[in-house]
Design an enzyme around this catalytic site. Structure first.
Site, PDB file in Angstrom:
ATOM      1  N   ARG A 170       0.818  -1.217   0.000  1.00  0.00           N
ATOM      2  CA  ARG A 170       0.000   0.000   0.000  1.00  0.00           C
ATOM      3  C   ARG A 170       0.857   1.276   0.000  1.00  0.00           C
ATOM      4  NH1 ARG A 170      -2.173  -3.559  -1.293  1.00  0.00           N
ATOM      5  NH2 ARG A 170      -4.052  -4.567  -0.525  1.00  0.00           N
ATOM      6  N   SER A 257     -11.296   0.311   3.218  1.00  0.00           N
ATOM      7  CA  SER A 257     -10.516  -0.128   4.381  1.00  0.00           C
ATOM      8  C   SER A 257      -9.766   1.070   4.940  1.00  0.00           C
ATOM      9  CB  SER A 257      -9.532  -1.232   3.973  1.00  0.00           C
ATOM     10  OG  SER A 257     -10.229  -2.385   3.559  1.00  0.00           O
ATOM     11  N   GLU A 380      -5.195   4.346   6.092  1.00  0.00           N
ATOM     12  CA  GLU A 380      -4.935   4.251   4.658  1.00  0.00           C
ATOM     13  C   GLU A 380      -5.298   5.539   3.934  1.00  0.00           C
ATOM     14  OE1 GLU A 380      -6.108   1.042   1.236  1.00  0.00           O
ATOM     15  OE2 GLU A 380      -5.691   0.304   3.251  1.00  0.00           O
TER      16      GLU A 380
END
Length: 394
Positions: A170, A257, A380
């Site tokens: 990520r 998420s 995130e």
């Protein structure tokens, strides 16, 4: 082509539906417009930010006191293959503003594999490599050839190959500080040569590596399944978790998420309860560069030897949250932000929530997991317009 407005609300441009106004909003619908708007903002010395599909940002209630450049360019073209491409390779060049799921749909309808498990992920294509989107055993890094990029420092358009992008879990060089604007994304996909022409979604995709997806498809890990069936299964799984935007489902008003799965040392992972999910993270082999006419070195088997202290270990953020005592549907009393009723990794807007309420809930989740397990959860989404004191907590 560009369109400009002032004091423009950013709330409807984000999937969380929170946030104040931008002092100036510039919507650019083609590459020329994106370049023009970006250079204008840079030359003016203005605060600036790039906005795509708005699926990975939390904009503060105070908004953004600068220029927001909204990337809205569209287009998917099939590009020429290059020497060294495997047989049945298909290359796509996708404009940055193209909605990502439209790209997956385009590929699946034509029987191209490599991104079918990334179905249903919201946001724009230009944002996909920034955080190296991934799901159900696939990451965009595996199919990406590179990006066309307007560099902030040189003000030049350049092509950055996949090995220049610093991909990790990520993350990428863009999240590490490389400034500029992604203009287009190159993908290398696979057309199933054994399936025969015209099979489209019935063409076989890549081997299924993710256990939950294999179970949903009724196959074994390693089996190959038609790309259309994979896409359908992934969309059902995401919908069951509230990860597909649905006007009738308040759980879907989210940024997806909200926390990444933390990566810790192997020694630390042993301090967690035995039933805590964990996965060893083995480093990828360094790329080998050789001339096109140079014969490859013969493969020599060498067993993996873990570094001193062991390999890093990835934990399940969802498990940590749930076992820190935060149940699905949890909300701080009086707040309109809540944990999704379907999936503890999603923070949702139950209707009229403020960005401050979302940030408060995020900090509470971080505090509970830290207190219970000693693990720091990293958000995130990118937080926009929050002051330094607020940002220190997120």
């Amino acid at each position: 082509m560009i369109e400009e407005s002032t004091d423009a609300s950013l709330e409807p441009l984000t999937t969380l539906r929170v946030g104040g106004a931008a002092a100036r909003l510039v919507t650019a619908s083609d590459v020329e417009g994106i370049i023009e708007a970006s250079l204008d903002a840079w030359h003016d010395g203005d605060h600036w930010m790039i906005l795509g599909g708005g699926s990975n940002v939390v904009v503060s209630d105070d908004g953004f006191a600068g220029t927001v450049i909204r990337v809205a360019s569209r287009g998917i073209v099939e590009a020429d293959t290059v020497p060294g491409d495997p047989p049945a390779t298909v290359r796509l060049l996708v404009q940055a503003g193209e909605p990502w799921d439209d790209v997956v749909s385009y590929a699946v309808e034509r029987g191209f594999s490599g991104i079918e498990a990334l179905s249903g992920i919201p946001g724009s294509t230009g944002a996909a490599p920034i955080q190296n989107i991934g799901a159900y055993g696939q990451e965009i890094a595996s199919s990406l050839t590179g990006v066309e990029f307007l560099d902030y420092d040189t003000e030049e358009v350049q092509w950055l190959g996949v090995h220049e992008l610093g991909f990790g879990y990520r993350t990428s060089i863009f999240k590490a500080g490389r400034r500029g604007v992604v203009l287009a994304v190159g993908l290398r996909l696979h057309a199933d040569a054994d399936a025969g022409a015209g099979r489209g979604p019935q063409s076989l995709g890549q081997p299924i590596e993710y256990g939950q997806l294999a179970t949903a498809l009724g196959v074994q890990p390693g089996d190959r399944v038609a790309v259309g069936l994979v896409r359908d299964a992934v969309l059902r799984l995401r919908a069951s978790k509230g990860m597909i935007l649905d006007a009738d489902d308040p759980d879907s008003v989210s940024a997806g998420s909200f926390f990444t799965n933390p990566i810790v040392s192997e020694a630390f992972s042993r301090t967690l309860p035995p039933d805590a999910p964990r996965w060893l993270v083995e480093p990828e082999a360094a790329p080998v560069v050789r001339a096109l006419d140079e014969a490859p070195e013969p493969e020599v088997f060498a067993p993996h030897v873990a570094p001193q202290g062991g390999y890093p270990v990835k934990l399940s953020a969802a498990w940590l949250i749930e076992h820190a005592g935060i149940a699905r549907g949890f909300a701080i009393p009086g707040s309109r932000a809540a944990i999704s009723g379907k999936h503890t990794l999603a923070l949702t807007n139950r209707g009229g929530a403020t960005a401050a309420e979302v940030a408060e809930l995020a900090r509470f989740v971080q505090w509970r997991v830290q207190a219970e397990f000693g693990v720091n959860l990293s958000p995130e989404p990118v937080f926009i317009g929050f002051d330094a004191e607020q940002a220190d907590y997120l």
